[in-house]
Design a protein around this motif. Structure first.
Motif: not given
Length: 141
Positions: A3-7, A11-15, A89-94, A121-125
């Protein structure tokens, strides 16, 4: 799960897998957005399976599939609506987190600072610097 936090709100993550919904709930997430179309790979869970698992753990769920490289206005708007409507908070994934990050950036650019969006986005990788011209164009759309 990476999990990588954007705000503070997204947050976003892989599958992720259905069995990881308990971990998301324990981590404090309240909603999940799936940005993968069903059937992208043979080993991925379906959106229906993911929705059931999210519901079993009290998480709101939204399916906003994105074909790689095709960020249509309707999909950008659907993401914006989801982020307004779903409890944070929301987690979005792809598959890798890149589509979710890009989709977040495109909807955020309509009212946000492009430099700050690219930095988050860069800070989250996720390096989305090449997307900056399109993000700036979103501010005038």
């Amino acid at each position: 799960m990476q999990v990588r936090k954007l705000t503070a709100h997204i947050s976003v993550s892989p599958q992720i897998l259905p069995g990881e919904m308990a971990d998301l709930e324990a981590a404090g997430f309240r909603s999940v957005i799936n940005n993968r179309p069903d059937g992208e790979t043979d080993d991925q869970p379906t959106s229906t399976e993911m929705a059931r698992a999210a519901a079993a753990h009290g998480l709101a769920y939204r399916d906003i599939p994105v074909v790689p490289g095709r960020y249509e206005p309707a999909v950008i708007e659907a993401m914006a609506r989801a982020l307004e409507e779903l409890p944070a908070p929301v987690l979005a994934f792809c598959r890798t987190g890149t589509r979710s990050t890009t989709l977040w950036a495109l909807q955020a650019a309509r009212a946000g600072d492009v430099g700050a969006i690219v930095k988050a986005a860069g800070d989250a990788g996720y390096d989305i610097a090449a997307l900056a011209p399109r993000l700036r164009a979103m501010q005038h759309a």
